[in-house]
Write an enzyme that holds these catalytic residues in place. Structure first.
Site, PDB file in Angstrom:
ATOM      1  N   ILE A 140       0.858  -1.182   0.000  1.00 25.24           N
ATOM      2  CA  ILE A 140       0.000   0.000   0.000  1.00 25.24           C
ATOM      3  C   ILE A 140       0.895   1.233   0.000  1.00 25.24           C
ATOM      4  O   ILE A 140       1.768   1.383   0.846  1.00 25.24           O
ATOM      5  CB  ILE A 140      -0.922   0.023   1.231  1.00 25.24           C
ATOM      6  N   LYS A 141       0.663   2.099  -0.970  1.00 23.18           N
ATOM      7  CA  LYS A 141       1.519   3.271  -1.149  1.00 23.18           C
ATOM      8  C   LYS A 141       0.944   4.446  -0.368  1.00 23.18           C
ATOM      9  O   LYS A 141      -0.200   4.860  -0.588  1.00 23.18           O
ATOM     10  CB  LYS A 141       1.595   3.605  -2.639  1.00 23.18           C
ATOM     11  N   ILE A 142       1.744   4.986   0.546  1.00 19.84           N
ATOM     12  CA  ILE A 142       1.316   6.082   1.418  1.00 19.84           C
ATOM     13  C   ILE A 142       2.342   7.209   1.309  1.00 19.84           C
ATOM     14  O   ILE A 142       3.544   6.961   1.434  1.00 19.84           O
ATOM     15  CB  ILE A 142       1.216   5.609   2.874  1.00 19.84           C
TER      16      ILE A 142
END
Length: 370
Positions: A140-142
């Site tokens: 998951i890209k944050i």
């Protein structure tokens, strides 16, 4: 020339993993992604709102998906399309994931960039994306905003893998590594197996040169112009020195003993913005063990065609890199101001791309339902 320092085009021999900075339904349907695993040593994929906006606006690969989603809320349709693509890409790369013991074979999907300043909403969306894609080899890209830092920790603490994006400064990178370590400590305390929890820290490269070079051009002196094209590499090399320091600490060693993987530096924005520079500049000058280089197709092809490396070009360069950035600062250019502006611009650009993605999807849904 000895066997140990012979030129090669195999980044894997130097401990570098190649990830493709692109994804589309066409790549999946035609087998292009699977082919790149064999032909270009691609072992991962990164995506972002700009990539998906471009994919949706090109060709007819999404027509059947849009037809099936006709009448669906546009934001739900975007999530369905992007998570379907990421799930399919994760399946293509599952063999790599298994063969590398959960190190590579990863595919990233980004949280809605409009949530970059909202910690709670970022965490909730990260959980939903993880559960929707339902593959162990995604990340998951944050974004590494101030509000993103606690979201990174909380997402890792839940046992989810994270790609931290939009890192420009060494100070922020250190905060990201601290958020990672805290997240893994909490994951361990929560009873999660640390071994499959992956993370990369996406440190952006070419955008730094584009901004600093413009400022150097404004100064216009011979001394200033001699520094063009050097700031981004120096900045990344100092980031790697910080990585080496943090992951040699006792704090990290305790997590490693519990089975944790390190958070690898990932060089992002590696396509050159200035055509005067070699098209493989941000590949050959940033070779170091344990890093990821995520490349757009043009850079991937350029390196496969004529890129050449001779071992590690980063380790031991911290003093020279610091001197380069000091020389840039001496020209009246504040790196702190540059990196802060680039973070704000990065969030804004992804928000704009997200709006374009929504607009393109709505147009397709309307046409499909007509």
């Amino acid at each position: 020339m000895t066997e140990t320092n012979r030129p090669t085009r195999r980044l894997s021999e130097a401990g570098v993993s190649i990830w493709l900075d692109d994804l589309s339904r066409e790549r999946l349907d035609t087998g292009n992604l699977a082919g790149l695993v064999d032909s270009h040593d691609v072992v991962g994929v990164t995506t972002n709102p700009t990539i998906f906006a471009a994919a949706l606006s090109a060709g007819t690969a999404y027509d059947s998906a849009l037809t099936a989603l006709a009448g669906t809320d546009v934001e739900a349709a975007v999530e369905a399309i992007t998570t379907d693509d990421v799930r399919a890409a994760a399946d293509v790369l599952r063999g790599v994931y298994d063969a590398t013991d959960a190190v590579d074979g990863r595919v990233s999907i980004e949280v809605d960039p409009r949530l970059a300043r909202d910690t709670a909403a970022t965490v909730a969306t990260a959980r939903r994306l993880w559960e929707t894609v339902d593959r162990p080899n995604i990340m998951i890209k944050i974004p590494a905003t101030v509000e993103g830092l606690p979201a990174i920790t909380e997402t890792l603490a839940a046992g989810f893998s994270v790609n931290v994006t939009l890192i420009f400064s060494i100070e922020r990178y250190r905060q990201v590594m601290d958020a990672f370590l805290t997240g893994l400590e909490q994951a361990r305390d929560n009873g999660h197996d640390l071994a499959p929890i992956g993370s990369v820290a996406s440190f952006f490269v070419s955008r730094v040169d584009a901004t600093v070079d413009a400022a150097l051009d404004d100064v216009g002196t011979d001394g200033a112009l001699a520094l063009r094209g050097r700031a981004a590499i120096a900045n990344a090399r100092l980031a790697y020195a910080a990585y080496q320091e943090v992951f040699a600490s006792e704090r990290w060693q305790r997590l490693a003993a519990a089975g944790a993987q390190p958070q690898r530096p990932l060089w992002a924005s590696t396509g050159v913005k200035d055509p005067a520079y070699p098209d493989t500049l941000y590949v050959t000058e940033l070779v170091a063990p344990g890093v990821v280089n995520t490349m757009p197709q043009a850079t991937l092809d350029a390196f496969a065609d004529h890129g050449e490396i001779v071992g590690d070009t980063v380790s031991g360069t911290a003093d020279d890199a610091a001197a380069t950035l000091h020389a840039v600062e001496a020209q009246g250019i504040s790196l702190d101001e540059v990196t802060a502006r680039l973070e704000d611009e990065g969030v804004s650009k992804f928000e704009k791309s997200w709006d374009e993605l929504l607009t393109t999807t709505k147009t397709g849904l309307d046409a499909a339902g007509a």
